[in-house]
Design a protein around this motif. Structure first.
Motif, short mmCIF file in Angstrom:
data_model
loop_
_atom_site.label_atom_id
_atom_site.label_comp_id
_atom_site.label_asym_id
_atom_site.label_seq_id
_atom_site.Cartn_x
_atom_site.Cartn_y
_atom_site.Cartn_z
N GLU A 1 39.55 39.53 35.55
CA GLU A 1 39.15 40.91 35.70
C GLU A 1 39.47 41.31 37.13
N LEU A 2 40.60 41.96 37.28
CA LEU A 2 41.04 42.42 38.59
C LEU A 2 40.40 43.78 38.82
N ALA A 3 39.50 43.85 39.83
CA ALA A 3 38.75 45.09 40.05
C ALA A 3 39.69 46.24 40.39
N THR A 4 39.25 47.42 40.09
CA THR A 4 40.07 48.61 40.36
C THR A 4 40.40 48.68 41.84
N CYS A 5 41.66 48.83 42.14
CA CYS A 5 42.05 48.96 43.55
C CYS A 5 43.23 49.90 43.66
N GLY B 1 44.61 31.12 39.98
CA GLY B 1 43.91 31.82 38.90
C GLY B 1 43.23 33.11 39.35
N SER B 2 43.35 33.45 40.64
CA SER B 2 42.66 34.65 41.13
C SER B 2 43.36 35.95 40.71
N GLY B 3 44.62 35.85 40.29
CA GLY B 3 45.30 37.06 39.82
C GLY B 3 46.49 37.49 40.68
#
Ligand code: ATP
Ligand code: MG
Length: 232
Positions: free
Chosen positions: A22-26, A43-45
């Motif tokens: 879940e990559l926060a909105t940025c 694994g962080s995206g």
């Protein structure tokens, strides 16, 4: 400041049930000619963010503007034209065709973009820039890892892209070779005025001026003002 690529309120969710990512909105703005390093744990995206910026993976929501155009709203044909002609990609595993020579591998983008004119000696020029002029007739399976990556970078530079996206380009090389390749890549983009977005988890791989974009627990932050706004 001249923005070349802007991501507006992008986010990405894989597997809504188990939430693998879940990559926060940025939002972030990349400027012409600058170098950006994307960092974060495995694994962080990082690859996900790079692929969204590089026009290879549509975000779950939000927009990516390249040269004022909303990339993912363009036709498939126009999206691939931009990826082929205006973006260059470098991967950890080089992604060369082993049975082709270095020369033939570097020439591949010309083959895929017959409409775009390139100078007749462009392959020799870019090979000289990468210091592989003497290796052009070798099949790439006969080259060392560092030599193969220099061929892959030459291929990425072939169409004189505006932006190079590199995902752990030195991840398969020893420390000394990693530094040499990273240094060569950074010096080359600087000379050409090309924007570079590079994923790496190696500390101090690049000494030259750069902006760090860090992903931690889905949150994206930057070492200086890239208009990164999160949680919006
Ligand atoms: N197509 C996909 N479908 C579902 N989950 C995915 C998909 N691609 C990636 N993920 C998940 O998203 C997360 C982030 O993946 P990503 O490849 O972006 O990480 P990364 O930071 O590049 O990791 P690494 O350093 O290991 O390359 C991982 O948990 C991964 O399992
Ligand atoms: Mg990755």
């Amino acid at each position: 400041m001249t923005a070349i690529l802007t991501a507006n309120r992008i986010n990405k969710k894989y597997n809504p049930i188990s939430a693998t990512l879940e990559l926060a909105t940025c939002s972030l703005t990349l400027e012409r000619g600058k170098t950006y390093i994307i960092k974060g744990k495995s694994g962080s995206g990082k690859t996900t963010l790079l692929n969204i910026l590089g026009g290879m993976d549509k975000p779950s929501s939000g927009t990516v503007f390249y040269e004022g155009k909303s990339f993912y709203e363009l036709s498939d044909q126009e999206q691939s034209r931009i990826r082929n002609e205006e973006f260059g990609f470098v991967f950890q595993s080089y992604n060369l065709i082993p049975e082709l020579t270095a020369y033939e591998n570097i020439k591949l983008p010309v083959f895929f973009n017959p409409r775009k004119k390139v100078k007749s000696n462009a392959i020799f020029d870019v090979a000289a820039e990468m210091g592989i002029g003497a290796l052009l007739q070798r099949k790439t399976y006969q080259l060392s890892g560092g030599e193969q990556q220099r061929v892959a970078i030459a291929r990425a530079l072939m169409m004189s892209p505006a932006i190079i996206f590199a995902d752990e380009p030195t991840g398969s090389l020893d420390t000394a070779t990693s530094r040499m390749i990273a240094d060569l890549l950074v010096r080359t983009v600087r000379r050409r005025g090309t924007t570079l977005v590079i994923v790496t988890h190696e500390e101090h791989l690049i000494d030259a001026d750069h902006i760090e974009i860090t992903i931690d627990s889905g949150k994206v932050s930057a070492s200086e003002d890239t208009h990164v706004l999160f949680g919006i």
